[in-house]
Design a protein around this motif. Structure first.
Motif, PDB file in Angstrom:
ATOM      1  N   ALA A   1       9.895  20.984  22.866  1.00  0.00           N
ATOM      2  CA  ALA A   1      10.866  20.035  23.415  1.00  0.00           C
ATOM      3  C   ALA A   1      11.016  20.239  24.913  1.00  0.00           C
ATOM      4  O   ALA A   1      10.844  21.353  25.429  1.00  0.00           O
ATOM      5  N   HIS A   2      11.353  19.167  25.597  1.00  0.00           N
ATOM      6  CA  HIS A   2      11.530  19.211  27.045  1.00  0.00           C
ATOM      7  C   HIS A   2      12.778  18.422  27.421  1.00  0.00           C
ATOM      8  O   HIS A   2      13.183  17.484  26.719  1.00  0.00           O
ATOM      9  N   SER A   3      13.361  18.783  28.538  1.00  0.00           N
ATOM     10  CA  SER A   3      14.547  18.079  29.017  1.00  0.00           C
ATOM     11  C   SER A   3      14.136  16.746  29.631  1.00  0.00           C
ATOM     12  O   SER A   3      13.396  16.701  30.611  1.00  0.00           O
TER      13      SER A   3
ATOM     14  N   ASP B   1      13.285  22.510  16.493  1.00  0.00           N
ATOM     15  CA  ASP B   1      12.208  23.279  17.094  1.00  0.00           C
ATOM     16  C   ASP B   1      12.282  24.731  16.625  1.00  0.00           C
ATOM     17  O   ASP B   1      13.341  25.358  16.711  1.00  0.00           O
TER      18      ASP B   1
ATOM     19  N   ALA C   1      20.758  18.443  23.336  1.00  0.00           N
ATOM     20  CA  ALA C   1      20.809  17.851  21.993  1.00  0.00           C
ATOM     21  C   ALA C   1      22.233  17.426  21.645  1.00  0.00           C
ATOM     22  O   ALA C   1      22.447  16.383  21.010  1.00  0.00           O
TER      23      ALA C   1
ATOM     24  N   CYS D   1       7.931  26.399  22.356  1.00  0.00           N
ATOM     25  CA  CYS D   1       8.892  25.297  22.299  1.00  0.00           C
ATOM     26  C   CYS D   1       8.210  24.001  22.739  1.00  0.00           C
ATOM     27  O   CYS D   1       7.587  23.938  23.799  1.00  0.00           O
TER      28      CYS D   1
ATOM     29  N   HIS E   1      15.170  12.572  19.951  1.00  0.00           N
ATOM     30  CA  HIS E   1      15.082  13.658  20.938  1.00  0.00           C
ATOM     31  C   HIS E   1      15.953  14.834  20.499  1.00  0.00           C
ATOM     32  O   HIS E   1      15.531  16.003  20.567  1.00  0.00           O
TER      33      HIS E   1
ATOM     34  N   LEU F   1      18.513  23.326  26.493  1.00  0.00           N
ATOM     35  CA  LEU F   1      18.066  22.231  25.646  1.00  0.00           C
ATOM     36  C   LEU F   1      19.019  21.953  24.488  1.00  0.00           C
ATOM     37  O   LEU F   1      19.191  20.801  24.079  1.00  0.00           O
TER      38      LEU F   1
ATOM     39  N   ASN G   1      14.228  16.614  17.592  1.00  0.00           N
ATOM     40  CA  ASN G   1      13.115  17.460  18.031  1.00  0.00           C
ATOM     41  C   ASN G   1      13.609  18.782  18.620  1.00  0.00           C
ATOM     42  O   ASN G   1      12.962  19.823  18.458  1.00  0.00           O
ATOM     43  N   ILE G   2      14.749  18.742  19.275  1.00  0.00           N
ATOM     44  CA  ILE G   2      15.278  19.966  19.890  1.00  0.00           C
ATOM     45  C   ILE G   2      15.836  20.909  18.836  1.00  0.00           C
ATOM     46  O   ILE G   2      15.484  22.088  18.768  1.00  0.00           O
TER      47      ILE G   2
END
Length: 577
Positions: free
Chosen positions: A155-157, A244, A210, A153, A237, A206, A240-241
């Motif tokens: 994506a990040h918070s 993913d 989103a 993954c 953002h 995540l 991207n989540i």
């Protein structure tokens, strides 16, 4: 949408596979009783064994059940369950426009729905046929060679680091007041609670982040509480989540909700092709989670540790997500002239919800439900009749929001465009319904623009109405064209954007083109009238000479000109010689 709800596993109940005839047991196990299924009374019973449920009984009956289940004769006659058969005579999928679909299998651990005939479900089917002690799980065995690892993954918070809680709270309030009454698929109380937890030391997953980004981006679009750079970051953002590959392996209701929010934002700000693709993704996720099938037509594989049936609020959220997803996809595809995904729409039909005082979602669903979704029928006469019927239903629908007024106009004009392409023979009453639907949209568009609510159709509905009035080419249509053009100029002056100015410029070009066409017609008629026979020319000359004589003989009579020359021509005058 609660934080610990498991709609993916509780949405769809299991179906008892048919087995050999058996006598009614004295008591059913707890899982079968909850599911209201027939139970053979063994421990484990054939249903729990086939679907890997935890088979258990009431304590008072458990000891006797264990003794009865330990009998070797009974164990030898125990048969592994099979998938249930389908009665195709009651299959509604053909009526809904999609292909005939056999009941599928839902894997509750991954919320993944697949058809029974898929390669993923077949090993489980084989295990059931062979009465295997340990059934294969619902898994993509040998889907590829496995020579490469899947990417982790990426994506990040990051949301709580970019936006403070006070701003987040105000954005939630904007969304709740403007967007949620029309597209009401979120449980806003639960959403607010989880957001508060997310900002105060209890991070959520995540996919939920989103969802938050989608809500905030739409709220910012209607009330600019954050700068446009931050708004753009929110949309990217969220993208991207939800795109993913690691997170997309586990489709869920929250995943669908995040895509709905993204599609709404794209419809207000993006291009039609990208928006349509996004709406298609929503419907594929609806299929992936099994929301497009009734619960009784889906088999649940694997252990189910959650409650067997959703609570009423959770069921309401499930239905809302499925219905709003369907409505949004149909609206976008119908307007753009693209394919509407043919899935089983029986469970996506609109339903009235009386629990919310300001809830307008049922009105949205009623408008969309009136549309014919079969756009490529070979029999154009049948399609035209369906369009006429839809036009009547939509035009008579009562709506209580300016956006829905514009949306009703969009649908009416969409039907009109299709009827023109089909060269359908419609009567005067249909034109009047179309004009009436457009006329009521003009003040609604003015009001929304004045309130700084940039719904996607504040310009589009008026522009399309102008185009329809011009092409109708009737006295009643040109009578309304003045007000329509004035409204379009008002909206463009208020918005002052490139797309709005482009629409106004195009509308003016079409008006000039219509004027030039009519001038050419008038010139042709004038040439026809100007071509006279010699007899007619002689008569005209005589009439002109008579007029000159009257002027010279009687100044008083000349002051009364013009007069009826034909009458004078037939009159005998006693003039002095």
């Amino acid at each position: 949408m609660s934080a610990n709800s498991a709609p993916d596993s509780s949405r769809i109940d299991s179906t008892l596979p048919p087995g050999p005839a058996r006598q009614r047991s004295r008591q059913a196990c707890l899982p079968c009783r909850r599911r209201k299924r027939k139970c053979d009374g063994k421990l484990p019973c054939n249903v729990c064994q086939g679907y890997d449920y935890e088979c258990e009984y009431d304590e008072t009956f458990q000891i006797a059940t264990q003794k009865r289940a330990s009998s070797p004769n009974q164990l030898s006659h125990q048969r592994a369950p099979k998938f249930s058969r389908v009665d195709h005579s009651t299959d509604t999928s053909k009526q809904d426009g999609g292909p005939s679909i056999l009941p599928g299998v839902l894997g509750p651990s991954k919320a993944r729905y697949v058809g029974r005939y898929s390669s993923i479900a077949f090993p489980l089917y084989v295990g059931l046929e062979l009465q295997a002690t340990k059934l294969p799980r619902l898994h993509s065995f040998a889907y590829h060679t496995g020579i490469r690892k899947e990417p982790p993954c990426a994506a990040h918070s990051e949301l709580t680091e970019r936006i403070i809680w006070n701003t987040a709270r105000s954005l939630i309030e904007v969304y709740s007041a403007i967007v949620n009454p029309i597209f009401g698929f979120l449980d806003m109380d639960s959403f607010y609670t989880r957001c508060e937890m997310h900002w105060h030391g209890q991070p959520q997953d995540l996919i939920f982040e989103a969802m938050i980004c989608g809500v905030f981006a739409l709220a910012s679009l209607f009330k600019e509480r954050i700068d446009q750079g931050t708004e753009m970051w929110l949309t990217l953002h969220a993208k991207n989540i939800i795109e993913d590959s690691d997170l997309s392996r586990f489709p869920s209701l929250e995943h669908i909700a995040a895509w709905i929010l993204r599609t709404l934002y794209l419809r207000c700000t993006g291009r039609p092709h990208v928006t349509w693709l996004s709406s298609c993704t929503i419907m594929h996720l609806v299929e992936a989670t099994g929301l497009h099938h009734a619960p009784e037509s889906v088999i649940q594989a694997g252990r189910n540790d959650s409650n067997d049936s959703p609570t009423p609020p959770a069921l309401d959220t499930i239905n809302r997500i499925a219905q709003v997803a369907n409505c949004l996809h149909v609206l976008i595809a119908f307007e753009y002239g693209r394919s509407i995904l043919a899935i089983n729409r029986r469970v996506l039909e609109y339903a009235d919800y009386k629990s919310r005082a300001t809830d307008l979602t049922p009105q949205l669903c009623r408008l969309v439900a009136a549309l014919p979704t079969h756009q490529h029928k070979e029999d154009t006469a049948v399609l035209a009749q369906e369009l006429f019927s839809a036009l009547e239903k939509i035009a008579e629908n009562t709506v209580d929001h300016d956006f829905l007024v514009l949306l009703r106009t969009d649908l009416v004009l969409g039907i009109y465009r299709r009827l023109r392409v089909l060269d359908a023979k419609y009567h005067h009453g249909h034109n009047e319904k179309i004009i009436s639907a457009g006329v009521v949209a003009l003040p609604a568009a003015r009001k929304l623009v004045s309130q700084n609510q940039p719904w996607w159709n504040v310009v589009g509905s008026v522009f399309q109405f102008v185009c329809a009035l011009i092409v109708m080419d009737t006295p009643s249509s040109y009578e309304k064209l003045v007000d329509a053009m004035d409204t379009l100029e008002f909206i463009v002056g208020h918005l002052d954007t490139h797309l709005a100015k482009e629409a106004l410029s195009t509308a003016r070009q079409l008006v000039h083109a219509s004027l030039n066409k009519k001038r050419k017609g008038v010139e042709v008629l004038q040439r026809i009238v100007g071509t006279e026979t010699p007899e007619a020319a002689t008569s005209t000359q005589k009439a002109d000479q008579l007029t000159q004589d009257m002027v010279s003989l009687s100044p008083l009579l000349a002051g009364q000109l013009p007069f009826d020359l034909d009458y004078l021509w037939a009159t005998h005058f006693n003039l002095p010689s």
